[in-house]
Design a protein around this motif. Structure first.
Motif, short mmCIF file in Angstrom:
data_model
loop_
_atom_site.label_atom_id
_atom_site.label_comp_id
_atom_site.label_asym_id
_atom_site.label_seq_id
_atom_site.Cartn_x
_atom_site.Cartn_y
_atom_site.Cartn_z
N TRP A 95 -4.29 -8.17 -0.79
CA TRP A 95 -3.48 -7.68 0.32
C TRP A 95 -2.64 -6.70 -0.60
O TRP A 95 -1.95 -7.06 -1.51
CB TRP A 95 -2.60 -8.44 1.04
CG TRP A 95 -3.14 -9.31 2.07
CD1 TRP A 95 -3.69 -10.62 1.79
CD2 TRP A 95 -3.70 -9.09 3.33
NE1 TRP A 95 -4.36 -11.27 3.01
CE2 TRP A 95 -4.46 -10.16 4.06
CE3 TRP A 95 -3.59 -7.77 4.07
CZ2 TRP A 95 -4.79 -10.20 4.97
CZ3 TRP A 95 -4.16 -8.02 5.10
CH2 TRP A 95 -4.61 -8.88 5.89
N ASN A 96 -2.56 -5.48 -0.27
CA ASN A 96 -1.72 -4.39 -0.67
C ASN A 96 -0.38 -4.16 -0.04
O ASN A 96 -0.19 -3.93 1.03
CB ASN A 96 -2.27 -2.91 -0.59
CG ASN A 96 -3.65 -2.78 -1.38
OD1 ASN A 96 -3.47 -2.22 -2.50
ND2 ASN A 96 -4.56 -3.36 -1.16
N PHE A 120 1.68 5.15 0.76
CA PHE A 120 1.07 4.64 1.85
C PHE A 120 -0.58 4.52 1.78
O PHE A 120 -1.31 5.04 1.00
CB PHE A 120 0.85 5.61 2.96
CG PHE A 120 2.30 6.12 3.58
CD1 PHE A 120 3.48 5.26 3.87
CD2 PHE A 120 2.82 7.48 3.51
CE1 PHE A 120 4.77 5.44 4.09
CE2 PHE A 120 4.13 7.75 3.72
CZ PHE A 120 4.99 6.78 4.10
N TYR A 121 -1.11 3.55 2.16
CA TYR A 121 -2.56 3.07 2.27
C TYR A 121 -3.06 2.17 3.56
O TYR A 121 -2.40 1.43 3.73
CB TYR A 121 -2.64 2.16 0.99
CG TYR A 121 -4.08 1.60 0.63
CD1 TYR A 121 -5.25 2.42 0.76
CD2 TYR A 121 -4.09 0.73 -0.33
CE1 TYR A 121 -6.45 2.17 0.08
CE2 TYR A 121 -5.44 0.08 -0.65
CZ TYR A 121 -6.58 0.83 -0.35
OH TYR A 121 -7.71 0.41 -0.96
N SER A 122 -4.04 2.90 4.05
CA SER A 122 -4.48 2.26 5.44
C SER A 122 -5.82 2.62 5.72
O SER A 122 -6.65 3.40 5.25
CB SER A 122 -3.39 3.00 6.49
OG SER A 122 -3.52 4.31 6.78
N ASP A 123 -6.26 1.63 6.46
CA ASP A 123 -7.57 1.90 7.03
C ASP A 123 -7.59 2.46 8.36
O ASP A 123 -6.50 2.69 9.14
CB ASP A 123 -8.23 0.36 7.40
CG ASP A 123 -8.27 -0.44 6.36
OD1 ASP A 123 -8.94 -0.07 5.08
OD2 ASP A 123 -8.02 -1.65 6.26
N ILE A 132 -9.22 11.98 6.34
CA ILE A 132 -10.60 11.53 6.62
C ILE A 132 -10.98 10.52 5.65
O ILE A 132 -11.66 9.56 5.86
CB ILE A 132 -11.47 12.79 6.87
CG1 ILE A 132 -10.91 13.62 8.13
CG2 ILE A 132 -12.79 12.41 7.44
CD1 ILE A 132 -11.54 14.92 8.21
N ILE A 133 -10.77 10.96 4.40
CA ILE A 133 -11.22 10.15 3.35
C ILE A 133 -10.05 9.65 2.81
O ILE A 133 -8.75 10.23 2.38
CB ILE A 133 -11.70 10.86 2.19
CG1 ILE A 133 -13.20 11.33 2.56
CG2 ILE A 133 -12.11 10.05 0.84
CD1 ILE A 133 -13.80 12.27 1.43
N GLY A 134 -9.63 8.21 2.92
CA GLY A 134 -8.31 7.70 2.64
C GLY A 134 -8.67 7.16 1.10
O GLY A 134 -9.43 7.17 0.38
N ASN A 135 -7.48 6.93 0.58
CA ASN A 135 -7.31 6.36 -1.06
C ASN A 135 -5.91 5.61 -0.96
O ASN A 135 -5.03 5.77 -0.08
CB ASN A 135 -7.46 7.33 -1.87
CG ASN A 135 -6.50 8.45 -1.93
OD1 ASN A 135 -6.57 9.35 -1.24
ND2 ASN A 135 -5.38 8.50 -2.72
N ASP A 136 -5.78 4.90 -1.98
CA ASP A 136 -4.56 4.12 -2.34
C ASP A 136 -3.51 4.91 -2.94
O ASP A 136 -3.58 5.34 -4.32
CB ASP A 136 -5.01 2.92 -3.32
CG ASP A 136 -3.64 2.36 -3.44
OD1 ASP A 136 -2.46 2.32 -3.45
OD2 ASP A 136 -3.74 1.15 -4.28
#
Length: 505
Positions: A199-200, A211-214, A363-367
């Motif tokens: 879990w982040n 921020f970091y999300s799906d 559109i492309i996510g990342n941490d």
């Protein structure tokens, strides 16, 4: 996000060199170059393995209190079973001066009228009307732990119901209100990402965009007094009168977050490009057309360069926002102070930058906590590409030299023993200046070097393949390196190590 007010020295430097670069060449180039896109179609993902949020909210714009009920359908897409699910409660970072996401030198800009707290209070969490125990934990009480009562197995989904109230602070940041606008961003309980690290649960740091999300599907309704206009993530599907308010209903598919901004002073211009509705929300007639035109051209240029923008709309909203610009899905906040004659060139730069974030992080996510370079370096370089495609390569090269390289060199002269690592977590940077110089500027210099090594054909193919592979997913540096090497058939890991100080094998 791009900061244009880190300090007076930064602001003056940026304005001077950007204006010099643009004023010499802007009139010379008017046509947008055509770029052939390999991947012309982008489908919004469908299926039952995506989280869903259904939020009904009402805002009291006088008291700045938002009340909401929220249904969440959470899908366990991991290979583990869970007995609890974690959510971020970002508004609680605004409870205390010690935890607000601003550096000390920014406090007067963030709170021009003095500090007042903001928060989120969870009233209840239920499953099928059964009350679930929950804990508010973490630094600044920014994490909600919901105990499920029984295991949620891999591949299973659970539906939760939440009730909460949000107090919006008098802050000129992402979340807060000012003289003209109420910014409602990072405001609701959003599920934390579970990945190979677990879990982040990072706190709301003051540096960068922590921020970091799906991606998830959203249906959101917001009740507002009739004199208020709403700019928002997603499509506005309905507006109806209800008990003296206007209830706005929005629908957003496969977006990484959901944000809104409202004002009783907003005016609006609109246009369309390639079937996409473009909106510009503003307060003054002058220069609103610059914001609209920049948004139109950005969406077109980046769609042709990387892959088609997959959503139906994109909005640019002037805001009481001292930072400069901030991206959210389909929506960006722009400091209303940039809508001025002496800052109109900066206005264009900031909007182009935030529009590029729709691809890199949207559109492309990342941490963004542990690998912030990945979206910010690509976004900063994409901003340069906007100028190249719109005004010509000479303009791009001048901005690159005078804004990126020169400021990086000036920083190195002043900090000869400074940390040169681009690849590091945001909490490893000493301040926002070091963060911006390394992540944005040196990061963009790395991308420029990569382009020069690969040549334009392979460079743009890398970006298009990267977009095609990771759209609506979360990427990481390893994934980007593999795409670069697979597309070019070259060993490029050494470049990442040299430029970014990336040492993972």
């Amino acid at each position: 996000m791009i900061k244009v007010r880190l300090n007076k020295r930064f602001t003056a430097f940026t304005i001077v060199f950007l204006i010099l670069a643009l004023s010499v060449f802007a009139a010379k180039y008017q046509m947008i170059e055509k770029v052939t896109s390999v991947y012309s179609g982008v489908r919004i993902p469908t299926g039952k393995n995506i989280n869903e949020y259904d939020i009904n909210a009402q805002l009291d714009p006088v008291e700045k209190i938002l009340t909401a009920t929220q249904k969440v359908r959470y899908v366990n897409n991991s290979n583990r079973s869970f007995n609890a699910i974690y959510f971020h409660l970002y508004p609680n970072a605004f409870k205390l001066e010690q935890t607000v996401p601003f550096e000390k030198g920014e406090m007067e800009l963030a709170y021009p009228g003095g500090f007042e707290e903001g928060n989120i209070t969870i009233s209840s969490v239920k499953k099928n009307n059964e009350v679930l125990t929950h804990l508010v934990i973490g630094k600044g009480e920014t994490i909600l732990k919901v105990n499920l009562g029984k295991l949620l197995e891999s591949g299973e989904a659970i539906e939760l119901e939440m009730e909460y109230t949000v107090k919006i602070p008098p802050s000129y940041g992402r979340f807060g209100y000012g003289e003209n606008t109420i910014s409602i961003a990072n405001w609701y309980p959003i599920a934390a990402v579970f990945d190979h690290k677990g879990w982040n649960l990072e706190p709301y740091y003051a540096i960068g965009d922590p921020f970091y999300s799906d991606v998830a599907n959203y249906r959101v309704s917001m009740a507002l007094p009739p004199e208020y206009t709403l700019a928002t993530t997603g499509n506005i599907t309905k507006k109806e009168n209800k008990e003296g308010n206007i209830v706005w209903t929005m629908d957003a598919k496969a977006v990484r977050d959901f944000a809104m901004i409202t004002s009783d002073q907003f005016k609006m211009l609109e246009d369309k490009v390639d079937g996409i509705n473009i909106f510009s929300y503003y307060f003054e007639d002058e220069y609103a057309d610059i914001a609209l035109d920049t948004a139109v051209d950005s969406i077109k240029i980046f769609s042709e360069s990387f892959g088609k923008y997959p959503y139906d709309q994109f909005s640019v909203a002037a805001a009481d926002f001292f930072i400069g610009g901030m991206e959210y899905p389909n929506l960006v906040f722009i400091d209303e102070g940039l809508y001025r004659e002496e800052r109109k060139d900066i206005l264009e730069y900031v909007i182009a930058h935030e529009a590029a974030h729709q691809w890199w992080y949207g559109i492309i996510g990342n941490d963004e906590v542990n690998e912030p370079w990945l979206d910010e370096a690509l976004t900063e370089y994409s901003t340069l590409l906007y100028y190249e495609k719109k005004y010509g390569k000479e303009v791009k090269d001048q901005i690159y030299k005078n804004m990126i390289v020169r400021y990086y060199d000036a920083y190195r002269d002043n900090e000869p023993n400074g940390n040169e690592a681009v690849y590091r977590s945001i909490n490893k940077f000493k301040d926002s200046i070091e963060y911006q110089v390394m992540v944005y500027y040196k990061g963009a210099m790395f991308v420029e070097d990569l382009r020069n090594q690969l040549g334009d054909e392979q460079f743009f193919k890398v970006l298009k393949v990267y977009f095609d592979k990771y759209k609506f997913k979360n990427a990481d540096t390893e994934g980007f390196i593999k795409i670069c090497e697979q597309v070019t058939n070259k060993e490029l890991r050494g470049n990442f190590k040299e430029w970014l100080r990336y040492n993972k094998e």
